[in-house]
Scaffold this motif. Structure first.
Motif, PDB file in Angstrom:
ATOM      1  N   ALA A  33       0.839  -1.208   0.000  1.00  0.00           N
ATOM      2  CA  ALA A  33       0.000   0.000   0.000  1.00  0.00           C
ATOM      3  C   ALA A  33       0.872   1.256   0.000  1.00  0.00           C
ATOM      4  O   ALA A  33       0.568   2.231  -0.705  1.00  0.00           O
ATOM      5  N   LEU A  34       1.960   1.237   0.761  1.00  0.00           N
ATOM      6  CA  LEU A  34       2.875   2.371   0.785  1.00  0.00           C
ATOM      7  C   LEU A  34       3.532   2.572  -0.580  1.00  0.00           C
ATOM      8  O   LEU A  34       3.643   3.701  -1.062  1.00  0.00           O
ATOM      9  N   ALA A  35       3.944   1.499  -1.212  1.00  0.00           N
ATOM     10  CA  ALA A  35       4.563   1.594  -2.536  1.00  0.00           C
ATOM     11  C   ALA A  35       3.576   2.149  -3.560  1.00  0.00           C
ATOM     12  O   ALA A  35       3.933   3.002  -4.379  1.00  0.00           O
ATOM     13  N   THR A  36       2.337   1.719  -3.488  1.00  0.00           N
ATOM     14  CA  THR A  36       1.308   2.219  -4.402  1.00  0.00           C
ATOM     15  C   THR A  36       1.064   3.707  -4.172  1.00  0.00           C
ATOM     16  O   THR A  36       0.959   4.481  -5.128  1.00  0.00           O
ATOM     17  N   ALA A  37       0.997   4.108  -2.922  1.00  0.00           N
ATOM     18  CA  ALA A  37       0.798   5.529  -2.604  1.00  0.00           C
ATOM     19  C   ALA A  37       1.992   6.359  -3.069  1.00  0.00           C
ATOM     20  O   ALA A  37       1.816   7.477  -3.569  1.00  0.00           O
ATOM     21  N   HIS A  38       3.193   5.829  -2.942  1.00  0.00           N
ATOM     22  CA  HIS A  38       4.386   6.547  -3.366  1.00  0.00           C
ATOM     23  C   HIS A  38       4.390   6.745  -4.888  1.00  0.00           C
ATOM     24  O   HIS A  38       4.703   7.837  -5.371  1.00  0.00           O
ATOM     25  N   VAL A  39       4.034   5.726  -5.629  1.00  0.00           N
ATOM     26  CA  VAL A  39       3.954   5.836  -7.087  1.00  0.00           C
ATOM     27  C   VAL A  39       2.897   6.870  -7.480  1.00  0.00           C
ATOM     28  O   VAL A  39       3.124   7.708  -8.354  1.00  0.00           O
ATOM     29  N   SER A  40       1.773   6.827  -6.818  1.00  0.00           N
ATOM     30  CA  SER A  40       0.697   7.792  -7.079  1.00  0.00           C
ATOM     31  C   SER A  40       1.161   9.222  -6.806  1.00  0.00           C
ATOM     32  O   SER A  40       0.885  10.142  -7.580  1.00  0.00           O
ATOM     33  N   TYR A  41       1.881   9.406  -5.711  1.00  0.00           N
ATOM     34  CA  TYR A  41       2.395  10.729  -5.339  1.00  0.00           C
ATOM     35  C   TYR A  41       3.390  11.249  -6.381  1.00  0.00           C
ATOM     36  O   TYR A  41       3.320  12.402  -6.801  1.00  0.00           O
ATOM     37  N   THR A  42       4.313  10.391  -6.805  1.00  0.00           N
ATOM     38  CA  THR A  42       5.299  10.836  -7.789  1.00  0.00           C
ATOM     39  C   THR A  42       4.645  11.137  -9.135  1.00  0.00           C
ATOM     40  O   THR A  42       5.043  12.081  -9.822  1.00  0.00           O
ATOM     41  N   GLN A  43       3.622  10.383  -9.504  1.00  0.00           N
ATOM     42  CA  GLN A  43       2.903  10.671 -10.748  1.00  0.00           C
ATOM     43  C   GLN A  43       2.176  12.010 -10.657  1.00  0.00           C
ATOM     44  O   GLN A  43       2.146  12.775 -11.624  1.00  0.00           O
ATOM     45  N   SER A  44       1.593  12.306  -9.505  1.00  0.00           N
ATOM     46  CA  SER A  44       0.903  13.586  -9.353  1.00  0.00           C
ATOM     47  C   SER A  44       1.898  14.745  -9.372  1.00  0.00           C
ATOM     48  O   SER A  44       1.611  15.799  -9.948  1.00  0.00           O
ATOM     49  N   LEU A  45       3.078  14.563  -8.778  1.00  0.00           N
ATOM     50  CA  LEU A  45       4.110  15.601  -8.859  1.00  0.00           C
ATOM     51  C   LEU A  45       4.533  15.828 -10.306  1.00  0.00           C
ATOM     52  O   LEU A  45       4.722  16.969 -10.736  1.00  0.00           O
ATOM     53  N   ARG A  46       4.672  14.772 -11.051  1.00  0.00           N
ATOM     54  CA  ARG A  46       5.029  14.881 -12.470  1.00  0.00           C
ATOM     55  C   ARG A  46       3.952  15.636 -13.232  1.00  0.00           C
ATOM     56  O   ARG A  46       4.262  16.537 -14.028  1.00  0.00           O
ATOM     57  N   ASN A  47       2.703  15.301 -12.980  1.00  0.00           N
ATOM     58  CA  ASN A  47       1.602  15.975 -13.672  1.00  0.00           C
ATOM     59  C   ASN A  47       1.534  17.459 -13.308  1.00  0.00           C
ATOM     60  O   ASN A  47       1.266  18.305 -14.165  1.00  0.00           O
ATOM     61  N   ILE A  48       1.784  17.787 -12.059  1.00  0.00           N
ATOM     62  CA  ILE A  48       1.796  19.192 -11.639  1.00  0.00           C
ATOM     63  C   ILE A  48       2.945  19.928 -12.322  1.00  0.00           C
ATOM     64  O   ILE A  48       2.792  21.061 -12.780  1.00  0.00           O
ATOM     65  N   GLY A  49       4.096  19.270 -12.408  1.00  0.00           N
ATOM     66  CA  GLY A  49       5.235  19.874 -13.091  1.00  0.00           C
ATOM     67  C   GLY A  49       4.938  20.157 -14.553  1.00  0.00           C
ATOM     68  O   GLY A  49       5.280  21.227 -15.074  1.00  0.00           O
ATOM     69  N   ILE A  50       4.304  19.214 -15.213  1.00  0.00           N
ATOM     70  CA  ILE A  50       3.940  19.409 -16.620  1.00  0.00           C
ATOM     71  C   ILE A  50       2.946  20.553 -16.756  1.00  0.00           C
ATOM     72  O   ILE A  50       3.075  21.411 -17.647  1.00  0.00           O
ATOM     73  N   ALA A  51       1.956  20.622 -15.871  1.00  0.00           N
ATOM     74  CA  ALA A  51       0.965  21.700 -15.920  1.00  0.00           C
ATOM     75  C   ALA A  51       1.614  23.060 -15.689  1.00  0.00           C
ATOM     76  O   ALA A  51       1.313  24.032 -16.395  1.00  0.00           O
ATOM     77  N   LEU A  52       2.518  23.151 -14.722  1.00  0.00           N
ATOM     78  CA  LEU A  52       3.216  24.406 -14.470  1.00  0.00           C
ATOM     79  C   LEU A  52       4.097  24.794 -15.655  1.00  0.00           C
ATOM     80  O   LEU A  52       4.193  25.972 -16.012  1.00  0.00           O
ATOM     81  N   TRP A  53       4.745  23.819 -16.268  1.00  0.00           N
ATOM     82  CA  TRP A  53       5.572  24.084 -17.436  1.00  0.00           C
ATOM     83  C   TRP A  53       4.718  24.660 -18.570  1.00  0.00           C
ATOM     84  O   TRP A  53       5.103  25.648 -19.211  1.00  0.00           O
TER      85      TRP A  53
END
Length: 72
Positions: A33-53
Motif C-alpha cells: 500500500a505504501l509503494a502504491t501511494a508513493h507511485v501515485s504521489y510521484t505521478q501527481s508531482l510529475r503531472n503538476i510539473g507538466i501543468a506548471l511548465w
C-alpha cells in the motif's frame, strides 16, 4: 480421533506462530500500500510539473507576441 483440531487453541507456541504470521501478512500488505501511494504521489508531482511548465510556456508566448506586435 476426528478431523477437528481440538488441541490447536491450547498450544501456546502454535498460537504465537499464527499471530506472527498474521502480523507479517499485515506488514507485507502495508508495504504494498505504501509503494502504491508513493507511485501515485510521484505521478501527481510529475503531472503538476507538466501543468506548471505549460502555464509558464503560455505566459512566455503571450508576452513575446505582445512585445512582437508592439514593435511592428
Amino acid at each position: 480421533m476426528g478431523c477437528a483440531n481440538s488441541k490447536t487453541d491450547k498450544n501456546e507456541g502454535l498460537c504465537l506462530c499464527k499471530e506472527r504470521k498474521r502480523f507479517i501478512k499485515q506488514a507485507i500488505d502495508s508495504r504494498y500500500a505504501l509503494a502504491t501511494a508513493h507511485v501515485s504521489y510521484t505521478q501527481s508531482l510529475r503531472n503538476i510539473g507538466i501543468a506548471l511548465w505549460r502555464y509558464a510556456e503560455t505566459e512566455v508566448l503571450i508576452r513575446w507576441s505582445f512585445y512582437a506586435n508592439k514593435e511592428i
